[in-house]
Design an enzyme around this catalytic site. Structure first.
Site, PDB file in Angstrom:
ATOM      1  N   ASN A 104      38.284  30.622  33.103  1.00 32.23           N
ATOM      2  CA  ASN A 104      37.139  29.923  33.692  1.00 32.23           C
ATOM      3  C   ASN A 104      37.402  29.515  35.132  1.00 32.23           C
ATOM      4  OD1 ASN A 104      36.140  30.257  31.181  1.00 32.23           O
ATOM      5  ND2 ASN A 104      36.260  28.109  30.562  1.00 32.23           N
ATOM      6  N   ASP A 106      35.303  27.163  36.503  1.00 29.59           N
ATOM      7  CA  ASP A 106      34.429  26.000  36.699  1.00 29.59           C
ATOM      8  C   ASP A 106      35.142  24.686  37.009  1.00 29.59           C
ATOM      9  OD1 ASP A 106      35.360  25.144  34.140  1.00 29.59           O
ATOM     10  OD2 ASP A 106      33.673  26.077  33.111  1.00 29.59           O
ATOM     11  N   HIS A 121      41.193  33.814  36.862  1.00 27.86           N
ATOM     12  CA  HIS A 121      40.109  34.400  37.661  1.00 27.86           C
ATOM     13  C   HIS A 121      39.690  33.528  38.841  1.00 27.86           C
ATOM     14  CE1 HIS A 121      38.983  36.881  33.832  1.00 27.86           C
ATOM     15  NE2 HIS A 121      40.011  37.388  34.484  1.00 27.86           N
ATOM     16  N   CYS A 129      39.128  32.997  53.348  1.00 21.02           N
ATOM     17  CA  CYS A 129      38.710  33.685  54.565  1.00 21.02           C
ATOM     18  C   CYS A 129      38.972  35.179  54.387  1.00 21.02           C
ATOM     19  CB  CYS A 129      39.469  33.129  55.773  1.00 21.02           C
ATOM     20  SG  CYS A 129      39.106  34.061  57.280  1.00 21.02           S
ATOM     21  N   CYS A 150      34.329  31.021  58.177  1.00 20.05           N
ATOM     22  CA  CYS A 150      35.614  30.339  58.327  1.00 20.05           C
ATOM     23  C   CYS A 150      35.569  29.426  59.558  1.00 20.05           C
ATOM     24  CB  CYS A 150      36.723  31.375  58.469  1.00 20.05           C
ATOM     25  SG  CYS A 150      38.324  30.662  58.832  1.00 20.05           S
ATOM     26  N   CYS A 153      38.238  30.911  62.294  1.00 21.18           N
ATOM     27  CA  CYS A 153      38.109  32.190  63.016  1.00 21.18           C
ATOM     28  C   CYS A 153      36.680  32.753  63.007  1.00 21.18           C
ATOM     29  CB  CYS A 153      39.091  33.220  62.445  1.00 21.18           C
ATOM     30  SG  CYS A 153      38.597  33.871  60.850  1.00 21.18           S
ATOM     31  N   GLY A 190      36.802  30.448  22.792  1.00 15.81           N
ATOM     32  CA  GLY A 190      35.562  30.737  23.517  1.00 15.81           C
ATOM     33  C   GLY A 190      35.650  31.878  24.506  1.00 15.81           C
ATOM     34  N   ALA A 234      33.724  25.109  19.848  1.00 21.76           N
ATOM     35  CA  ALA A 234      35.010  24.536  20.246  1.00 21.76           C
ATOM     36  C   ALA A 234      34.968  23.008  20.247  1.00 21.76           C
ATOM     37  CB  ALA A 234      35.386  25.050  21.636  1.00 21.76           C
TER      38      ALA A 234
HETATM   39  C1  BJW Z   1      31.804  29.844  22.011  1.00 28.60           C
HETATM   40  C2  BJW Z   1      30.914  28.814  22.207  1.00 28.60           C
HETATM   41  C3  BJW Z   1      31.333  27.562  21.769  1.00 28.60           C
HETATM   42  C4  BJW Z   1      29.996  30.548  23.017  1.00 28.60           C
HETATM   43  N1  BJW Z   1      32.534  27.425  21.210  1.00 28.60           N
HETATM   44  N2  BJW Z   1      32.977  29.706  21.431  1.00 28.60           N
HETATM   45  C5  BJW Z   1      41.462  48.362  30.717  1.00 28.60           C
HETATM   46  C6  BJW Z   1      40.459  49.034  30.027  1.00 28.60           C
HETATM   47  C7  BJW Z   1      39.154  49.031  30.487  1.00 28.60           C
HETATM   48  C8  BJW Z   1      38.806  48.373  31.661  1.00 28.60           C
HETATM   49  C9  BJW Z   1      39.799  47.710  32.332  1.00 28.60           C
HETATM   50  C10 BJW Z   1      41.103  47.720  31.878  1.00 28.60           C
HETATM   51  N3  BJW Z   1      41.851  46.958  32.737  1.00 28.60           N
HETATM   52  C11 BJW Z   1      41.047  46.487  33.704  1.00 28.60           C
HETATM   53  C12 BJW Z   1      39.789  46.951  33.488  1.00 28.60           C
HETATM   54  C13 BJW Z   1      38.587  46.667  34.310  1.00 28.60           C
HETATM   55  C14 BJW Z   1      38.035  45.276  34.134  1.00 28.60           C
HETATM   56  C15 BJW Z   1      37.675  45.025  32.668  1.00 28.60           C
HETATM   57  O1  BJW Z   1      38.355  44.368  31.912  1.00 28.60           O
HETATM   58  N4  BJW Z   1      36.518  45.522  32.264  1.00 28.60           N
HETATM   59  C16 BJW Z   1      36.065  45.312  30.871  1.00 28.60           C
HETATM   60  C17 BJW Z   1      34.736  44.565  30.883  1.00 28.60           C
HETATM   61  C18 BJW Z   1      35.987  46.628  30.184  1.00 28.60           C
HETATM   62  N5  BJW Z   1      38.985  44.248  34.584  1.00 28.60           N
HETATM   63  C19 BJW Z   1      39.137  44.008  35.866  1.00 28.60           C
HETATM   64  O2  BJW Z   1      38.513  44.598  36.724  1.00 28.60           O
HETATM   65  C20 BJW Z   1      40.144  42.921  36.236  1.00 28.60           C
HETATM   66  N6  BJW Z   1      41.004  43.436  37.242  1.00 28.60           N
HETATM   67  C21 BJW Z   1      42.013  44.253  36.956  1.00 28.60           C
HETATM   68  O3  BJW Z   1      42.386  44.475  35.837  1.00 28.60           O
HETATM   69  O4  BJW Z   1      42.599  44.811  38.092  1.00 28.60           O
HETATM   70  C22 BJW Z   1      43.379  45.986  37.919  1.00 28.60           C
HETATM   71  C23 BJW Z   1      42.475  47.139  37.446  1.00 28.60           C
HETATM   72  C24 BJW Z   1      41.219  47.311  37.977  1.00 28.60           C
HETATM   73  C25 BJW Z   1      40.391  48.352  37.543  1.00 28.60           C
HETATM   74  C26 BJW Z   1      40.836  49.226  36.542  1.00 28.60           C
HETATM   75  C27 BJW Z   1      42.115  49.036  35.995  1.00 28.60           C
HETATM   76  C28 BJW Z   1      42.943  47.981  36.462  1.00 28.60           C
HETATM   77  C29 BJW Z   1      39.432  41.717  36.830  1.00 28.60           C
HETATM   78  C30 BJW Z   1      38.539  41.027  35.873  1.00 28.60           C
HETATM   79  C31 BJW Z   1      37.773  39.912  36.597  1.00 28.60           C
HETATM   80  C32 BJW Z   1      36.758  39.250  35.713  1.00 28.60           C
HETATM   81  N7  BJW Z   1      35.883  38.455  36.520  1.00 28.60           N
HETATM   82  C33 BJW Z   1      34.860  37.661  35.881  1.00 28.60           C
HETATM   83  C34 BJW Z   1      34.003  36.992  36.989  1.00 28.60           C
HETATM   84  C35 BJW Z   1      34.800  35.823  37.613  1.00 28.60           C
HETATM   85  C36 BJW Z   1      34.071  35.219  38.751  1.00 28.60           C
HETATM   86  C37 BJW Z   1      32.767  34.567  38.360  1.00 28.60           C
HETATM   87  O5  BJW Z   1      32.643  33.838  37.356  1.00 28.60           O
HETATM   88  O6  BJW Z   1      31.811  34.750  39.086  1.00 28.60           O
HETATM   89  O7  BJW Z   1      35.458  36.682  35.029  1.00 28.60           O
HETATM   90  S1  BJW Z   1      33.810  38.594  34.773  1.00 28.60           S
HETATM   91  C38 BJW Z   1      33.648  37.329  33.564  1.00 28.60           C
HETATM   92  O8  BJW Z   1      34.265  37.761  32.323  1.00 28.60           O
HETATM   93  C39 BJW Z   1      34.492  36.148  34.089  1.00 28.60           C
HETATM   94  C40 BJW Z   1      35.153  35.682  32.825  1.00 28.60           C
HETATM   95  O9  BJW Z   1      36.307  34.925  33.131  1.00 28.60           O
HETATM   96  C41 BJW Z   1      35.426  36.953  32.097  1.00 28.60           C
HETATM   97  C42 BJW Z   1      35.653  36.794  30.614  1.00 28.60           C
HETATM   98  O10 BJW Z   1      34.503  36.277  30.006  1.00 28.60           O
HETATM   99  P1  BJW Z   1      34.659  35.231  28.816  1.00 28.60           P
HETATM  100  O11 BJW Z   1      35.252  33.979  29.325  1.00 28.60           O
HETATM  101  O12 BJW Z   1      35.310  35.872  27.671  1.00 28.60           O
HETATM  102  O13 BJW Z   1      33.118  34.884  28.522  1.00 28.60           O
HETATM  103  P2  BJW Z   1      32.055  35.685  27.611  1.00 28.60           P
HETATM  104  O14 BJW Z   1      30.716  35.238  28.011  1.00 28.60           O
HETATM  105  O15 BJW Z   1      32.322  37.119  27.611  1.00 28.60           O
HETATM  106  O16 BJW Z   1      32.373  35.171  26.140  1.00 28.60           O
HETATM  107  C43 BJW Z   1      32.104  33.850  25.722  1.00 28.60           C
HETATM  108  C44 BJW Z   1      32.569  33.714  24.291  1.00 28.60           C
HETATM  109  O17 BJW Z   1      32.438  32.358  23.904  1.00 28.60           O
HETATM  110  C45 BJW Z   1      31.767  34.566  23.298  1.00 28.60           C
HETATM  111  O18 BJW Z   1      32.675  35.252  22.442  1.00 28.60           O
HETATM  112  C46 BJW Z   1      30.972  33.528  22.497  1.00 28.60           C
HETATM  113  O19 BJW Z   1      30.804  33.905  21.138  1.00 28.60           O
HETATM  114  C47 BJW Z   1      31.853  32.318  22.600  1.00 28.60           C
HETATM  115  N8  BJW Z   1      31.188  31.033  22.540  1.00 28.60           N
HETATM  116  N9  BJW Z   1      29.771  29.351  22.826  1.00 28.60           N
HETATM  117  C48 BJW Z   1      33.313  28.555  21.052  1.00 28.60           C
HETATM  118  N10 BJW Z   1      30.512  26.497  21.899  1.00 28.60           N
END
Ligand code: BJW
Length: 254
Positions: A104, A106, A121, A129, A150, A153, A190, A234
């Site tokens: 997160n 946030d 993240h 910058c 920035c 700069c 979550g 959670a």
């Molecule tokens: C509850 C609840 C309650 C609800 N109680 N539970 C290998 C294979 C395939 C692809 C890749 C790979 N390796 C890398 C990639 C590419 C990519 C990736 O993973 N893509 C997949 C989608 C397939 N990864 C990347 O690009 C990463 N970089 C990287 O690996 O660099 C090297 C590389 C690049 C390219 C290729 C290979 C290698 C970077 C990832 C950056 C993610 N960024 C974000 C945005 C951040 C900025 C912003 O917020 O603006 O991060 S995307 C978004 O998803 C955010 C989150 O941190 C992240 C994860 O989401 P999260 O937290 O799991 O949220 P949700 O909404 O998905 O799930 C919520 C859950 O809560 C649900 O399950 C609900 O059921 C539950 N829930 N209420 C408990 N009350």
């Protein structure tokens, strides 16, 4: 929802654990009123990730990307930590070795009082910058100038977050893998467990012999690997585990 016997088994594993780790995702902040990414009301249902959360999107239209972040900062600024954030902050003080890893951005874990956090993240309250790479805290909401520049700069500032296709900080990631491979219990709270490399951390923990405890309102790709899979919110499940843990500790003291 966990059965009484499952809760007792989990609490017993926790009592014996030297090292407890937690990985959180957007779901932990859902009960604070912050939208998650995936699922029915998720951000990606309304916005296209590739238009907003990629370096290409930012190069193409920094104003659009910043408007989206400014809007999200406005929402997040008004939100407060919920019981799940607060219990994790308390656990940091009560377990001998406790590590919190979050996807997160946030800042609610910090608001709840957690100190030692690996932010995979980045953080929405930091800007970077694009020329100098300097990172500064920025709590202005709404932003006076979009896109912001920035002060030293004049180059464009960007949110200090990790977009798709970008690498995570290697030091943060190395720390997260070290925590995962050396903990005895890992809570995974979550997260949809689909975004890499974060999604590999619980699997690393499981392979290294840790008990993996998933708390989620829905099933995820991790569910079948988890030793304990507790379905629910959670902010409702963690207080139950915490209560059981306190009762056990109290009974051991008497
Ligand atoms: C509850 C609840 C309650 C609800 N109680 N539970 C290998 C294979 C395939 C692809 C890749 C790979 N390796 C890398 C990639 C590419 C990519 C990736 O993973 N893509 C997949 C989608 C397939 N990864 C990347 O690009 C990463 N970089 C990287 O690996 O660099 C090297 C590389 C690049 C390219 C290729 C290979 C290698 C970077 C990832 C950056 C993610 N960024 C974000 C945005 C951040 C900025 C912003 O917020 O603006 O991060 S995307 C978004 O998803 C955010 C989150 O941190 C992240 C994860 O989401 P999260 O937290 O799991 O949220 P949700 O909404 O998905 O799930 C919520 C859950 O809560 C649900 O399950 C609900 O059921 C539950 N829930 N209420 C408990 N009350």
């Amino acid at each position: 929802m966990a059965s009484k016997s499952e809760l007792k088994e989990l609490v017993d594993a926790l009592r014996r654990a030297n090292r407890v780790a937690v990985l959180t995702g957007a779901g932990i902040s859902a009960e604070s009123g912050i939208p998650t990414f995936r699922g029915e009301d998720g951000l990606w249902k309304k916005f296209r990730a590739e238009e907003l959360a990629t370096p290409e999107a930012f190069s193409r239209d920094p104003k659009l990307v910043w408007e989206w972040y400014d809007w999200r900062r406005g929402i997040i600024a008004q939100k407060k930590p919920n019981p799940a954030h607060k219990i994790l902050a308390r656990w940091e003080k009560s377990f001998p070795a406790f590590s919190l890893i979050t996807q997160n951005i946030d800042g609610l874990h910090q608001k709840a009082g957690s100190k030692n956090i690996s932010e995979l993240h980045g953080n929405i309250w930091k800007v970077r910058c694009t020329e100098e790479g300097t990172v500064t805290e920025n709590y202005e909401t709404p932003l006076k100038e979009i896109p912001p520049r920035c002060p030293s700069c004049g180059a464009l500032l960007r949110p200090h977050v990790v977009w798709f296709g970008e690498s995570l900080s290697s030091s943060v990631l190395n720390t997260a893998f070290l925590i995962s491979s050396t903990c005895n219990v890992m809570f995974v709270i979550g997260t949809s467990a689909v975004v890499q490399p974060a999604a590999s951390l619980p699997l690393t923990a499981a392979k290294s012999g840790a008990k993996v405890v998933e708390i989620n309102t829905d099933a995820t790709p991790l569910t079948s690997y988890a030793d304990f899979s507790i379905k629910g919110k959670a902010g409702e499940i963690l207080p139950k585990i915490d209560k059981e843990l306190r009762a056990l500790i109290k009974s051991l003291r008497n």
